[in-house]
Design an enzyme around this catalytic site. Structure first.
Site, PDB file in Angstrom:
ATOM      1  N   LYS A  77       0.993  -1.044   0.090  1.00  0.00           N
ATOM      2  CA  LYS A  77      -0.388  -0.327  -0.114  1.00  0.00           C
ATOM      3  C   LYS A  77       0.928   1.006  -0.490  1.00  0.00           C
ATOM      4  O   LYS A  77       2.253   1.087   0.491  1.00  0.00           O
ATOM      5  CB  LYS A  77      -0.952   0.061   1.386  1.00  0.00           C
ATOM      6  CG  LYS A  77      -1.641  -1.413   1.143  1.00  0.00           C
ATOM      7  CD  LYS A  77      -3.299  -1.020   0.792  1.00  0.00           C
ATOM      8  CE  LYS A  77      -3.806  -1.999   0.882  1.00  0.00           C
ATOM      9  NZ  LYS A  77      -3.952  -3.626   0.088  1.00  0.00           N
ATOM     10  N   VAL A 137      -9.243  -4.545  -6.561  1.00  0.00           N
ATOM     11  CA  VAL A 137      -9.584  -4.548  -5.184  1.00  0.00           C
ATOM     12  C   VAL A 137      -8.401  -4.402  -4.342  1.00  0.00           C
ATOM     13  O   VAL A 137      -8.213  -4.466  -3.084  1.00  0.00           O
ATOM     14  CB  VAL A 137      -9.773  -6.107  -4.833  1.00  0.00           C
ATOM     15  CG1 VAL A 137      -8.717  -7.310  -5.211  1.00  0.00           C
ATOM     16  CG2 VAL A 137     -10.440  -6.510  -3.716  1.00  0.00           C
ATOM     17  N   TYR A 138      -6.873  -4.647  -4.472  1.00  0.00           N
ATOM     18  CA  TYR A 138      -5.865  -4.363  -3.895  1.00  0.00           C
ATOM     19  C   TYR A 138      -5.836  -3.222  -2.951  1.00  0.00           C
ATOM     20  O   TYR A 138      -5.618  -3.313  -2.601  1.00  0.00           O
ATOM     21  CB  TYR A 138      -4.441  -4.510  -4.660  1.00  0.00           C
ATOM     22  CG  TYR A 138      -4.397  -5.935  -5.130  1.00  0.00           C
ATOM     23  CD1 TYR A 138      -5.279  -7.410  -4.527  1.00  0.00           C
ATOM     24  CD2 TYR A 138      -3.105  -6.461  -6.088  1.00  0.00           C
ATOM     25  CE1 TYR A 138      -5.555  -8.108  -5.349  1.00  0.00           C
ATOM     26  CE2 TYR A 138      -2.978  -7.348  -6.515  1.00  0.00           C
ATOM     27  CZ  TYR A 138      -4.196  -8.231  -6.385  1.00  0.00           C
ATOM     28  OH  TYR A 138      -3.426  -9.750  -6.923  1.00  0.00           O
ATOM     29  N   ARG A 139      -6.175  -1.708  -4.181  1.00  0.00           N
ATOM     30  CA  ARG A 139      -6.396  -0.765  -3.731  1.00  0.00           C
ATOM     31  C   ARG A 139      -4.846   0.141  -3.688  1.00  0.00           C
ATOM     32  O   ARG A 139      -4.568   0.556  -2.748  1.00  0.00           O
ATOM     33  CB  ARG A 139      -7.028  -0.462  -2.131  1.00  0.00           C
ATOM     34  CG  ARG A 139      -8.820  -0.590  -2.103  1.00  0.00           C
ATOM     35  CD  ARG A 139      -8.494  -0.906  -1.214  1.00  0.00           C
ATOM     36  NE  ARG A 139      -9.134  -0.975   0.304  1.00  0.00           N
ATOM     37  CZ  ARG A 139      -9.648  -1.826   0.911  1.00  0.00           C
ATOM     38  NH1 ARG A 139     -10.865  -1.764   0.718  1.00  0.00           N
ATOM     39  NH2 ARG A 139      -9.542  -2.539   1.743  1.00  0.00           N
TER      40      ARG A 139
END
Length: 147
Positions: free
Chosen positions: A26, A50-52
């Site tokens: 992230k 979806v991993y953002r």
């Protein structure tokens, strides 16, 4: 890009044999890891909406100075974005977050919505719509390969 480090695809393009997966990475840490991987010679980066972390992946690519054309980028459409228009819009949003004009591989991340049977008519219809969207994105030059 022909080399022992890459595989020839049926479309005559090349897929690096080794790539960096970014699941669970992230923010600034993700951007830095992508930057280091590219500087170390990696030429394939895998991410997903979806991993953002698509924005951080794009930042790592940008700061690396490696030309976009030399990096194979894969991203995926999340289950919540299944269906023709939703998948199309989600892919365009992914491109914006990545800061890229196109991705090399655009995938349907999972074949159905949560809490709905994988083989249900609703999921089958959404998958079909998603596939139509991927084909459109490929025709438009926004995704080189789809799956």
């Amino acid at each position: 890009m022909s080399s022992p480090e890459s595989l020839r695809m049926s479309t005559a393009s090349w897929l690096p044999r080794v790539g960096l997966g970014t699941f669970k990475l992230k923010g600034d840490a993700c951007a830095h890891v992508v930057y280091l991987a590219l500087k170390a010679g990696y030429r394939s980066i895998d991410t997903a909406s979806v991993y953002r972390n698509e924005e951080a992946v794009g930042q790592g690519l940008l700061t690396s100075g490696i030309p976009r054309s030399e990096v194979f980028i894969t991203t995926k459409i999340k289950p919540q974005d299944q269906g023709e228009q939703a998948a199309y819009d989600a892919a365009k949003a992914s491109l914006e977050r990545l800061g890229c004009a196109y991705v090399d591989l655009l995938l349907i991340h999972w074949p159905g919505a949560a809490k709905t049977g994988r083989c249900s008519d609703a999921n089958r219809e959404k998958r079909h719509g998603s596939w139509l969207a991927l084909q459109r994105l490929q025709r438009e030059g926004l995704a080189c390969h789809i799956g």
